[in-house]
Design a protein around this motif. Structure first.
Motif, short mmCIF file in Angstrom:
data_model
loop_
_atom_site.label_atom_id
_atom_site.label_comp_id
_atom_site.label_asym_id
_atom_site.label_seq_id
_atom_site.Cartn_x
_atom_site.Cartn_y
_atom_site.Cartn_z
N GLY A 100 -50.41 -20.58 7.05
CA GLY A 100 -51.36 -19.68 7.69
C GLY A 100 -50.75 -18.55 8.48
O GLY A 100 -51.41 -17.96 9.35
N VAL A 101 -49.49 -18.24 8.20
CA VAL A 101 -48.84 -17.09 8.83
C VAL A 101 -48.16 -16.26 7.75
O VAL A 101 -47.78 -16.77 6.70
CB VAL A 101 -47.81 -17.50 9.91
N ALA A 102 -48.00 -14.96 8.03
CA ALA A 102 -47.35 -14.05 7.09
C ALA A 102 -45.83 -14.21 7.15
O ALA A 102 -45.30 -15.01 7.94
CB ALA A 102 -47.74 -12.62 7.41
N ASP A 103 -45.14 -13.44 6.34
CA ASP A 103 -43.68 -13.52 6.30
C ASP A 103 -43.04 -13.21 7.65
O ASP A 103 -41.97 -13.71 7.97
CB ASP A 103 -43.14 -12.55 5.24
N ASP A 104 -43.71 -12.40 8.48
CA ASP A 104 -43.19 -12.09 9.82
C ASP A 104 -43.69 -13.05 10.88
O ASP A 104 -43.54 -12.81 12.08
CB ASP A 104 -43.54 -10.64 10.19
N SER A 105 -44.32 -14.15 10.45
CA SER A 105 -44.81 -15.24 11.32
C SER A 105 -46.07 -14.89 12.11
O SER A 105 -46.48 -15.66 12.99
CB SER A 105 -43.72 -15.72 12.29
N THR A 106 -46.69 -13.77 11.82
CA THR A 106 -47.97 -13.45 12.45
C THR A 106 -49.10 -14.18 11.73
O THR A 106 -49.05 -14.40 10.52
CB THR A 106 -48.25 -11.95 12.43
N GLU A 107 -50.12 -14.58 12.48
CA GLU A 107 -51.23 -15.32 11.91
C GLU A 107 -52.03 -14.45 10.94
O GLU A 107 -52.20 -13.25 11.16
CB GLU A 107 -52.16 -15.84 13.01
N VAL A 108 -52.49 -15.06 9.85
CA VAL A 108 -53.35 -14.38 8.89
C VAL A 108 -54.67 -15.13 8.77
O VAL A 108 -54.69 -16.36 8.80
CB VAL A 108 -52.66 -14.26 7.50
N LYS A 109 -55.75 -14.40 8.66
CA LYS A 109 -57.07 -15.01 8.59
C LYS A 109 -57.25 -15.70 7.24
O LYS A 109 -56.91 -15.15 6.20
CB LYS A 109 -58.15 -13.94 8.78
N ASN A 110 -57.79 -16.91 7.27
CA ASN A 110 -58.00 -17.65 6.02
C ASN A 110 -59.46 -17.59 5.57
O ASN A 110 -60.34 -17.15 6.32
CB ASN A 110 -57.50 -19.09 6.14
N ILE A 111 -59.70 -18.06 4.38
CA ILE A 111 -61.03 -17.94 3.78
C ILE A 111 -62.07 -18.78 4.51
O ILE A 111 -63.25 -18.42 4.56
CB ILE A 111 -60.98 -18.29 2.28
N VAL A 112 -61.65 -19.88 5.12
CA VAL A 112 -62.58 -20.68 5.92
C VAL A 112 -63.04 -19.89 7.13
O VAL A 112 -64.24 -19.88 7.47
CB VAL A 112 -61.92 -22.01 6.35
N GLU A 113 -62.11 -19.20 7.78
CA GLU A 113 -62.47 -18.39 8.95
C GLU A 113 -63.38 -17.22 8.55
O GLU A 113 -64.32 -16.89 9.28
CB GLU A 113 -61.19 -17.87 9.62
#
Length: 376
Positions: A100-113
């Motif tokens: 649930g994080v991008a290559d730079d370790s930042t959070e990315v929104k998932n389809i459930v959210e």
């Protein structure tokens, strides 16, 4: 106005009226529900095994639209389940081990959210612990898939409405001493740690959690029974119980096809694959009756370099030969492989899943099929 002009005007109006009608008729129907089934570690040979070893017709044969995905992660040619799961859940490539994080370790929104913002009900089913890499990708955000207690805490903070699998100990036998089962109850969850119930027993609950193992569920060979197809059916029933708010998303994982591949154990792999195919059948049965449900079946990667080979035998003289009338499952690795992975789709928007594309497109194609990210 001359007679010719009148005729011209009538024809012009008729043309644009017909064109408008054609455009209206060609507007694709949007899916109200999505069932995403992930057979962890399931490549084409694993799928093929159902056609040779299942005693009934495989549910994989019921699909019309079939595609292929490249599963490479952001840094490696061969993905792991966490990067693969994140690609499906959030539409981004990330590094192996990330959830649930991008290559730079930042959070990315998932389809459930995304779906939950539209009051879409959501659910997860897995034959592993519910904190394992694939299911975790649909609700958690951690830099390392091994942070199971952090992942469990993210479940409490998520908008999941139904889940079933293992992983009790990550909720109630934690290093920090917290009992997150109590936190789940505070969020409105009914919790059962003994067995899947009947729908009548849980339909009054607002949310429902089944945690049926300390960590992972047992393999089929050790008595798991019909948990996966039954949980698939029960999850769908639960998420659609409120007539006024019955749209849903559910992810169902056949986790242990992967483990059979890692073990280079063909019997283990095939028994898990057949169980997963039974769950596919439950999803398709619902979708065929409902008419508004998109079913997608795929895998995060292939495991074991599995092949359906001819059985090697020996003649009376001791010479080896290949018996083309008998199949043996063989392996080339104990790990994952880079082979392209099949995608099967049924229902509104299914045609978009044909072709060859990146695994991240599964996420984008789901949103295109539902418009969940564009609703007011």
């Amino acid at each position: 106005m001359t007679y010719k002009n009148v005729i011209y005007l009538v024809l012009l109006v008729a043309f644009f009226s017909c064109k408008s009608q054609m455009i209206k008729e060609e507007t694709p129907i949007k899916a109200k529900n999505v069932i995403l089934l992930i057979g962890d570690g399931t490549g084409l040979s694993q799928v093929s095994s159902a056609f040779y070893f299942k005693k009934t017709s495989p549910n994989y044969a019921r699909f019309k639209y079939i595609g292929l995905i490249n599963t490479s992660s952001s840094r490696e040619d061969i993905t792991d389940s966490s990067a693969g799961g994140t690609a499906f859940a959030s539409g981004v490539k990330t590094y192996n081990g990330a959830v649930g994080v991008a290559d730079d370790s930042t959070e990315v929104k998932n389809i459930v959210e995304i779906a939950s913002l539209q009051h879409i009900k959501t659910g997860l089913v897995s034959t592993s612990s519910i904190q394992h890499a694939t299911p975790a990708s649909f609700y958690a955000h951690v830099t390392n898939r091994g942070l199971y207690e952090d992942i469990a805490a993210d479940m409490v903070g998520s908008d999941i409405d139904f889940f079933a699998g293992g992983g009790t100990k990550f909720f109630n036998k934690r290093k920090d001493g917290k009992n997150l089962l109590e936190a789940l109850k505070m969020k409105g969850f009914g919790i059962d740690t003994m067995a899947l119930g009947d729908f009548a027993e849980i339909k009054q609950q607002s949310k429902m959690a089944y945690l049926l193992a300390e960590e992972h569920m047992d393999p089929m060979a050790k008595g798991r029974g019909d948990f996966l197809p039954k949980a698939t059916e029960l999850g769908i029933q639960f998420l659609t119980k409120d007539v006024a708010n019955s749209d849903f998303f559910i992810m169902i994982e056949g986790s242990q096809v992967d483990w059979g591949g890692h073990d280079n154990n063909a019997d283990y792999l095939i028994s898990e694959l057949i169980d997963f195919d039974d769950a596919i059948g439950k999803a398709l049965d619902f979708a065929e009756k409902d008419g508004n449900t998109l079913v997608i079946v795929t895998a995060d990667h292939e495991t074991g370099g599995f092949t359906l080979s001819s059985t090697v035998k020996k003649t009376e003289d001791g010479e080896s030969y290949s018996d083309y009338n008998e199949i043996t499952g063989t392996f080339s690795t104990n790990g994952h492989s880079a082979t392209l992975i099949p995608v099967f789709a049924y229902g509104p928007g299914a045609e978009a899943f044909s072709g060859v594309y990146e695994n991240t497109e599964i996420f984008h194609k789901i949103l295109e099929a539902t418009n969940w990210d564009k609703r007011n």
